[in-house]
Design a protein around this motif. Structure first.
Motif, short mmCIF file in Angstrom:
data_model
loop_
_atom_site.label_atom_id
_atom_site.label_comp_id
_atom_site.label_asym_id
_atom_site.label_seq_id
_atom_site.Cartn_x
_atom_site.Cartn_y
_atom_site.Cartn_z
N PHE A 1 6.72 6.24 5.68
CA PHE A 1 6.48 7.31 6.65
C PHE A 1 7.19 6.98 7.96
O PHE A 1 7.03 5.89 8.50
N ALA A 2 7.98 7.95 8.47
CA ALA A 2 8.69 7.78 9.74
C ALA A 2 7.91 8.47 10.84
O ALA A 2 7.31 9.52 10.62
N ARG B 1 4.97 0.22 11.76
CA ARG B 1 6.10 0.28 12.69
C ARG B 1 5.89 -0.72 13.83
O ARG B 1 4.82 -0.81 14.41
N GLY B 2 6.96 -1.45 14.13
CA GLY B 2 6.91 -2.42 15.22
C GLY B 2 6.63 -3.83 14.79
O GLY B 2 6.83 -4.78 15.57
N GLU B 3 6.15 -4.02 13.54
CA GLU B 3 5.89 -5.37 13.05
C GLU B 3 7.20 -6.09 12.75
O GLU B 3 8.23 -5.45 12.49
N ARG C 1 10.09 -3.50 12.24
CA ARG C 1 10.02 -2.37 11.31
C ARG C 1 10.11 -1.05 12.08
O ARG C 1 9.51 -0.90 13.14
N GLY C 2 10.84 -0.07 11.50
CA GLY C 2 10.99 1.22 12.16
C GLY C 2 10.12 2.30 11.56
O GLY C 2 10.16 3.44 12.00
N ASP C 3 9.32 1.95 10.52
CA ASP C 3 8.49 2.95 9.88
C ASP C 3 7.25 2.28 9.30
O ASP C 3 7.03 1.07 9.49
N ASP C 4 6.44 3.07 8.61
CA ASP C 4 5.21 2.55 7.99
C ASP C 4 5.36 2.59 6.48
O ASP C 4 5.93 3.54 5.93
N ALA C 5 4.82 1.56 5.81
CA ALA C 5 4.81 1.51 4.34
C ALA C 5 3.36 1.51 3.87
O ALA C 5 2.55 0.69 4.34
N VAL C 6 3.02 2.46 2.97
CA VAL C 6 1.65 2.61 2.49
C VAL C 6 1.66 2.63 0.97
O VAL C 6 2.52 3.28 0.34
N ALA C 7 0.72 1.93 0.36
CA ALA C 7 0.60 1.91 -1.10
C ALA C 7 0.01 3.24 -1.57
O ALA C 7 -1.12 3.58 -1.21
N ALA C 8 0.78 4.00 -2.36
CA ALA C 8 0.28 5.27 -2.88
C ALA C 8 -0.70 5.04 -4.03
O ALA C 8 -1.62 5.82 -4.24
N GLY D 1 10.01 -1.56 -10.09
CA GLY D 1 11.35 -2.09 -10.27
C GLY D 1 12.24 -1.92 -9.06
O GLY D 1 13.36 -2.45 -9.03
N ASP D 2 11.79 -1.20 -8.04
CA ASP D 2 12.61 -0.97 -6.85
C ASP D 2 12.19 -1.95 -5.75
O ASP D 2 11.27 -2.76 -5.92
N PHE D 3 12.84 -1.87 -4.61
CA PHE D 3 12.51 -2.72 -3.47
C PHE D 3 12.56 -1.89 -2.20
O PHE D 3 13.15 -0.80 -2.15
N PHE D 4 11.96 -2.38 -1.11
CA PHE D 4 12.01 -1.72 0.19
C PHE D 4 11.86 -2.79 1.27
O PHE D 4 11.51 -3.94 0.99
N GLY D 5 12.12 -2.38 2.51
CA GLY D 5 12.07 -3.32 3.63
C GLY D 5 13.36 -4.08 3.82
O GLY D 5 13.41 -5.05 4.59
N GLY D 6 14.45 -3.63 3.17
CA GLY D 6 15.70 -4.38 3.19
C GLY D 6 16.41 -4.36 4.53
O GLY D 6 17.02 -5.36 4.93
N LEU D 7 16.36 -3.23 5.27
CA LEU D 7 17.09 -3.14 6.53
C LEU D 7 16.57 -4.15 7.55
O LEU D 7 17.34 -4.88 8.18
#
Length: 735
Positions: free
Chosen positions: A645-646, A627-629, A676-683, A662-668
């Motif tokens: 994670f929010a 978040r914040g990047e 960035r408004g949240d955190d992205a973590v590799a599960a 096959g999906d994507f994220f970070g589009g907004l």
């Protein structure tokens, strides 16, 4: 010591304690006279001394050990009501007077020990949760008992005459006592309107005593101290009087039968509860007025020790008293030292004015106590009659009062506890234990699925129903819950019960869950339980309890999930026809042409796009962005799983979305350019195609059509997600 007296001078504790003593001491004497004159009129003087000792000892010890500033502790009306009723009962049973005095002392000691026990085990925080109607009934009952016990003394009838017989038999009245009592009550009633500097009790005693001596001018026999039934009489505080009387009683303890001691326990418990309620009620009012906070358990321990000490030396027990405490506060007191001043000054005044105390008319004390009893009668519940919603609460008040008057305070305490349970059950049963009810096509998991899968779930999602439960599942709410579950048990293949907001669960509710499980098993349907915690608010391990009661004994028909989202995700996989595998096959990284976002695109166009993409790999647990990047890139998942994670504040986060192969994220952030408004973590270990804004700008210059197509595809996917989110929000607001 110097600091102590400095504190007295600077804070007003001295004047506050002195003013409080002027309120507490006369009332304490009146309470003592009431208790001991119930044994025999000749014991009135001994009762006055018991009140003085109680005011002194309780004031000193409770203020020293307690932690509540400005609180004044002294003998009180509940103690007078319980002890006098106890004494009257013993007299009726023919118990010797000496034994009655001893048993009164033992009763006070046991009540104090119960209070210490309450404080040690932490019951102090629970007593204040006794419902208001029950407390109101207690206090009103005590007030009426006090009034009833004083009517005979007020009108001067002979000892043993019932209050109602005294009230309706004017020919039995001693009009001299009536005149003194009336003058006392009139002064207490009109005094505050004339001056607030002098406490009403002092004005009442002064008026009653003046009236008595005015009558004595007409009747010289009233100047006789010994054998005069209209006054307290000699206190007998000499070495061969009061002290010998008390120590002599303890020497007679061997004459008390074991059955009599056992009979003390019920009365002692009742007295301890009443004294505790009186103290904590005063503390709560004091907290509200001074914006402070008391420690209820410490206060109960202090009050209990003070009552044990007072009763051991012949005093009567007491509690934190409202009247004296408010006078103490209004006189400028700020610390516990004011309570010490009250105790010391009570002893000094009693010694200095012992000759005057002997001349105080009994009917004047009766007038004071009747005024106290009238103040204890709670008129607030009369409002409960005006609304059907509170009529039952009014009935609780009336029931407790009636039982207190007809049977006794011990029975009233039992009825009060039973009524409190009924009030609790009424509130629990009145509310619904089902917070929300959804179907899976209305409330999806956090897993963002392709559009084709989303459409399938919209069609099949009503095969699974979700119940978010709340509150307590016990025998009172079990049938209500089963009534809501029963229609779904006949048609749904999956029933999800979310236990996140469950406060407690009893054996009856567990039996009902077994019935639900068995009903689903007959149809080859499944029961899913989510958020089955190991620690409920009541301390019970819910997971272990469900195992012990047999609810989860068959894992083929009942499945447990750590959270609701994982249960919904599992159901979605079943509805989509995916086969559960113990060891999933390794994923192979997707190429651009295999992704739904780029299907039906020309190979040469995709080749140009591929050249602009960066390939990255993250191990499981790695942070992809925080978040914040800067949001300067979009991530296309070739293989693996990513969780979003929010932030919730205070360093806490919540899992709000999952994205897979096959999906994507970070589009907004990619579209609006904001951080960035949240955190992205590799599960899991994850591979990406990463398209930065810089490379996208270069691509747009060379292939405007491709850039527009890419943005359109991104916008469409985001719009579908937002549309689904809006639907879920609307469903939540519906409930």
């Amino acid at each position: 010591m110097r600091e102590f007296f400095k504190s007295l001078h600077m804070s007003g504790d001295f004047w506050g304690g002195l003013a409080a003593m002027l309120v507490a001491l006369p009332a304490s004497i009146a309470f003592g006279v009431t208790i001991y004159s119930a044994i025999a009129p000749a014991h009135a003087a001994l009762g006055a001394l018991a009140g003085i000792v109680g005011a002194t000892v309780i004031g000193l010890i409770a203020s020293t050990l307690g932690g509540t500033d400005r609180l004044i502790s002294a003998p009180c009306a509940p103690a007078a009501a319980v002890l006098s009723a106890f004494a009257i009962g013993l007299v009726a049973d023919g118990v010797p007077q000496g034994n009655i005095i001893l048993m009164l002392l033992m009763l006070g000691i046991l009540a104090g020990l119960f209070q210490v026990l309450f404080g040690v085990v932490g019951i102090g925080r629970l007593i204040k949760y006794i419902p208001y109607p029950v407390v109101s009934g207690y206090l009103t009952g005590v007030g009426l008992i006090i009034i009833g016990s004083q009517i005979g003394k007020l009108v001067g009838t002979e000892a043993g005459t019932t209050w109602y017989h005294s009230l309706v038999s004017p020919w039995l009245w001693d009009w001299r006592a009536v005149a003194v009592g009336a003058a006392t009550m009139l002064a207490m009633l009109l005094g505050p309107g004339i001056t607030r500097r002098v406490p009403g009790t002092i004005l009442g005693i002064a008026a009653g005593t003046a009236t008595y001596f005015g009558l004595a001018l007409q009747d010289e026999s009233l100047f006789e101290l010994a054998g005069n039934p209209l006054i307290i009489g000699p206190l007998g505080a000499s070495s061969d009087g009061y002290l010998d009387s008390i120590t002599g009683r303890w020497h007679e303890i061997g004459d008390v039968r074991l059955a009599q001691v056992a009979a003390l326990l019920g009365s002692a418990l009742t007295l301890a509860v009443l004294l505790s309620i009186d103290t904590l009620k005063t503390c709560v009012v004091l907290d509200q007025m001074t914006r402070s906070r008391h420690d209820p358990n410490r206060e109960l321990v202090a009050q209990g020790i003070a009552n044990v000490a007072s009763s051991s030396v012949g005093g009567i027990p007491g509690a934190g008293t409202m009247g004296a405490t408010l006078v103490n506060l209004s006189s400028g007191a700020t610390t516990r030292a004011s309570g010490l001043v009250e105790g010391i000054s009570a002893l000094i005044f009693a010694l200095v004015l012992s000759n005057f105390i002997a001349w105080i008319p009994v009917s004047a004390l009766a007038g004071i106590l009747i005024a106290v009893g009238l103040r204890m009668i709670d008129r607030e519940p009369l409002r409960f009659i005006q609304s059907p919603a509170t009529v039952f609460d009014f009935a609780v008040v009336v029931t407790v009062v009636v039982v207190a008057l007809t049977i006794g305070l011990i029975a009233a305490s039992g009825v009060g506890v039973a009524m409190a349970i009924i009030l609790f059950l009424r509130e629990q049963i009145g509310g619904s234990v089902v917070r929300h009810k959804f179907y899976v096509n209305q409330m999806s998991s956090n897993w963002h699925r392709p559009e084709s899968e989303t459409r399938i779930l919209e069609q099949k999602g009503d095969q699974a129903v979700i119940f978010e439960l709340q509150g307590s599942l016990f025998f009172g709410t079990t049938q209500q819950l089963y009534g809501e579950l029963e229609p779904e048990l006949k048609t749904r293949n999956f029933v999800i019960l979310d236990m996140k907001r469950i406060q407690s669960l009893d054996v009856t509710a567990a039996h009902m869950l077994r019935q639900v499980r068995d009903a689903l098993t007959e149809r080859q349907a499944l029961l899913l339980l989510s958020n089955v915690r190991e620690n409920l608010p009541n301390g019970r391990n819910l997971r272990e309890f469900l195992e012990q009661t047999g609810v989860t004994e068959n894992t083929d028909t009942v499945r447990l999930f750590p959270e609701l989202d994982s249960a919904i995700e599992w159901v979605e996989d079943r509805l989509l026809g995916e086969v559960e595998q113990l060891q999933p096959a390794p994923e192979t990284p997707l190429e651009l042409a295999e992704m739904e976002l780029f299907k039906n695109r020309k190979d040469d166009t995709l080749a140009d796009l591929d050249a602009r993409l960066e390939r990255r790999t993250y191990p499981a647990g790695a942070t992809i962005y925080s978040r914040g990047e800067p949001g300067d890139a979009i991530y296309l998942i070739r293989r693996g799983t990513v969780r979003i994670f929010a932030p919730l504040g205070a360093g806490r986060t919540r899992h709000i979305a999952s994205f897979g192969r096959g999906d994507f994220f970070g589009g907004l952030a990619f579209l609006d350019g904001r951080p960035r408004g949240d955190d992205a973590v590799a599960a899991t270990e994850t591979e990406f195609f990463v398209l930065s804004q810089e490379q996208f700008s270069l691509l747009a210059d060379e292939h405007k059509r491709l850039a527009v197509t890419l943005l359109t595809a991104l916008a469409r996917s985001l719009a579908l997600r937002l549309r689904h989110a809006d639907t879920e929000i609307a469903m939540l607001q519906e409930y």
